[in-house]
Design a protein around this motif. Structure first.
Motif, PDB file in Angstrom:
ATOM      1  N   GLY A 180       0.654  -1.285  -0.082  1.00  0.00           N
ATOM      2  CA  GLY A 180      -0.191   0.179   0.148  1.00  0.00           C
ATOM      3  C   GLY A 180       0.348   1.376   0.114  1.00  0.00           C
ATOM      4  N   THR A 181       2.368   1.794  -1.385  1.00  0.00           N
ATOM      5  CA  THR A 181       2.820   2.382  -1.136  1.00  0.00           C
ATOM      6  C   THR A 181       2.163   3.871  -1.665  1.00  0.00           C
ATOM      7  OG1 THR A 181       3.101   2.198  -2.802  1.00  0.00           O
ATOM      8  CG2 THR A 181       4.640   0.749  -1.344  1.00  0.00           C
ATOM      9  N   VAL A 211      -5.080  11.399  -1.522  1.00  0.00           N
ATOM     10  CA  VAL A 211      -3.789  11.110  -1.955  1.00  0.00           C
ATOM     11  C   VAL A 211      -3.272  12.016  -2.677  1.00  0.00           C
ATOM     12  CG1 VAL A 211      -3.669  10.018  -4.833  1.00  0.00           C
ATOM     13  CG2 VAL A 211      -5.104   9.257  -3.489  1.00  0.00           C
ATOM     14  N   ALA A 212      -3.422  13.121  -2.656  1.00  0.00           N
ATOM     15  CA  ALA A 212      -2.859  14.256  -2.613  1.00  0.00           C
ATOM     16  C   ALA A 212      -2.066  14.845  -1.730  1.00  0.00           C
ATOM     17  CB  ALA A 212      -3.571  16.215  -3.307  1.00  0.00           C
ATOM     18  N   GLN A 213      -2.904  14.906  -0.549  1.00  0.00           N
ATOM     19  CA  GLN A 213      -1.580  15.213   0.855  1.00  0.00           C
ATOM     20  C   GLN A 213      -1.342  13.230   1.860  1.00  0.00           C
ATOM     21  OE1 GLN A 213      -5.520  16.352   2.978  1.00  0.00           O
ATOM     22  NE2 GLN A 213      -5.607  17.781   1.479  1.00  0.00           N
ATOM     23  N   TYR A 217      -0.976  11.598   5.965  1.00  0.00           N
ATOM     24  CA  TYR A 217      -0.566  10.157   7.259  1.00  0.00           C
ATOM     25  C   TYR A 217       0.452   8.976   7.023  1.00  0.00           C
ATOM     26  CZ  TYR A 217      -5.479  12.199   5.357  1.00  0.00           C
ATOM     27  OH  TYR A 217      -6.487  12.746   5.038  1.00  0.00           O
ATOM     28  N   ARG A 218       0.499   8.042   8.099  1.00  0.00           N
ATOM     29  CA  ARG A 218       1.644   7.595   7.778  1.00  0.00           C
ATOM     30  C   ARG A 218       1.012   7.049   7.121  1.00  0.00           C
ATOM     31  NH1 ARG A 218      -0.435   8.194  13.236  1.00  0.00           N
ATOM     32  NH2 ARG A 218      -1.879   6.511  13.384  1.00  0.00           N
ATOM     33  N   PRO A 223      -3.108   3.586   2.960  1.00  0.00           N
ATOM     34  CA  PRO A 223      -4.317   2.770   2.244  1.00  0.00           C
ATOM     35  C   PRO A 223      -5.390   2.334   3.233  1.00  0.00           C
ATOM     36  CG  PRO A 223      -2.734   1.408   3.272  1.00  0.00           C
ATOM     37  CD  PRO A 223      -2.399   2.886   3.616  1.00  0.00           C
ATOM     38  N   LEU A 224      -5.363   2.177   4.151  1.00  0.00           N
ATOM     39  CA  LEU A 224      -6.779   2.447   5.566  1.00  0.00           C
ATOM     40  C   LEU A 224      -7.459   3.377   5.436  1.00  0.00           C
ATOM     41  CD1 LEU A 224      -5.018   0.482   8.807  1.00  0.00           C
ATOM     42  CD2 LEU A 224      -6.391  -1.120   6.370  1.00  0.00           C
TER      43      LEU A 224
END
Length: 318
Positions: A180-181, A211-213, A217-218, A223-224
């Protein structure tokens, strides 16, 4: 759609033809067994039999409040809530190992119905606010997994939406399995653009913001967070109007290559679909032909063009 292993779906055993119902019968479903069964691996469960209640057995019903109903036998008034609830919570934990991408439940069942199950109040009057004991436990344990009842799958639109969500959920799970990169998520979002727009432009924009930001997120959280909103988006009903909008977007990628007659023919087919004269597969077939002919990679890679096996003919209804 090529896979090393088939997608796994949970299912109420009686729908496969197993004689496990309270009266010793079954509710074999032709579409699930003979059609969809060619593309998935069924994981059958009968909560009542597996909890030790036997076949045949006394009929049961839900009694009490919607959020905490009791499961009571009709003739002897035995309370079987605890044994079935304990079994249900144990069984859903076991199902984690199956990596299910969906579940088909038996409608109206006090153990497996997912909505509008008969629920009796203290005066013995029935309502339709119940949820089956096992179905409730499954939904709480697997909140993102697509679920449906076999009765509702008779509706072609509901059937298509459920199966579309099943395959989408499998793709998202594959994304997670691969790590989930951020880069993979960008690609995932890109190829699902038009599928998402066919359901909810609002959700598509919100997913685009995630996606843009992505850097906010860790790595494991990204992806979660995306997946929760992704599955929520696909649960929004796709409509003819939304499909027409997507088709016009797709045409925009190659319309400069079409001559006047070709363009008129394609737009006429889209209009016929809009008016309910032909199914979605008709304009879609010509769109895919032009995508291949003019080599439009961005459109060619869109999941919207092939969201599920074409042999299921889910886009052939008017």
């Amino acid at each position: 759609m090529n896979r090393e292993h088939p997608i796994k779906l949970g299912i109420s055993r009686c729908l496969l033809g197993d004689e496990v119902r309270f009266d010793g019968g079954h509710k074999r479903d032709h579409f699930l067994v003979e059609v969809l069964g060619r593309y998935v691996e069924w994981v059958p469960v009968c909560p009542e039999v597996e909890a030790g209640l036997g076949t045949p057995r006394e009929a049961m019903r839900l009694v009490g409040e919607p959020e905490q109903p009791r499961l009571i036998t009709i003739r002897t008034n035995r309370d079987l809530t605890r044994p079935l609830a304990e079994f249900s919570h144990r069984r859903v934990r076991e199902l984690e190992a199956e990596d299910l991408c969906g579940y088909v439940f038996k409608k109206d069942s006090p153990s497996c119905g997912i909505e509008r199950v008969r629920l009796y109040n203290k005066h013995g009057m029935p309502g339709r606010a119940g949820v089956g004991v096992f179905a409730r436990a499954f939904r709480e344990h697997f909140p993102l997994t697509p679920i449906e009842e076999e009765g509702r799958l008779c509706d072609p639109l509901i059937r298509e939406n459920f199966i579309e969500r099943v395959f989408a959920y499998d793709r998202w799970r594959s994304l997670l399995s691969a790590g989930g990169t951020r880069r993979a998520l960008v690609s995932f979002h890109t190829i699902h653009k038009y599928l998402l727009l066919a359901h909810s432009a609002t959700h598509y924009r919100s997913l685009g913001q995630i996606v843009a930001q992505a850097d906010r997120y860790r790595p494991k959280e990204l992806p979660l967070r995306y997946g929760k909103l992704f599955m929520e988006a696909l649960s929004v009903k796709a409509t003819v109007r939304k499909h027409v909008n997507v088709l016009h977007h797709l045409v925009g990628h190659f319309k400069a290559h079409l001559d006047r007659a070709e363009k008129a023919e394609l737009l006429s087919l889209i209009d016929d679909y809009h008016r309910g004269l032909v199914p979605l597969v008709v304009p879609m077939t010509l769109v895919k032909h032009y995508v291949a002919r003019f080599e439009v990679p961005y459109v060619r890679d869109q999941i919207y063009l092939n969201p599920h096996p074409k042999e299921l003919m889910l886009r052939n209804h008017v």
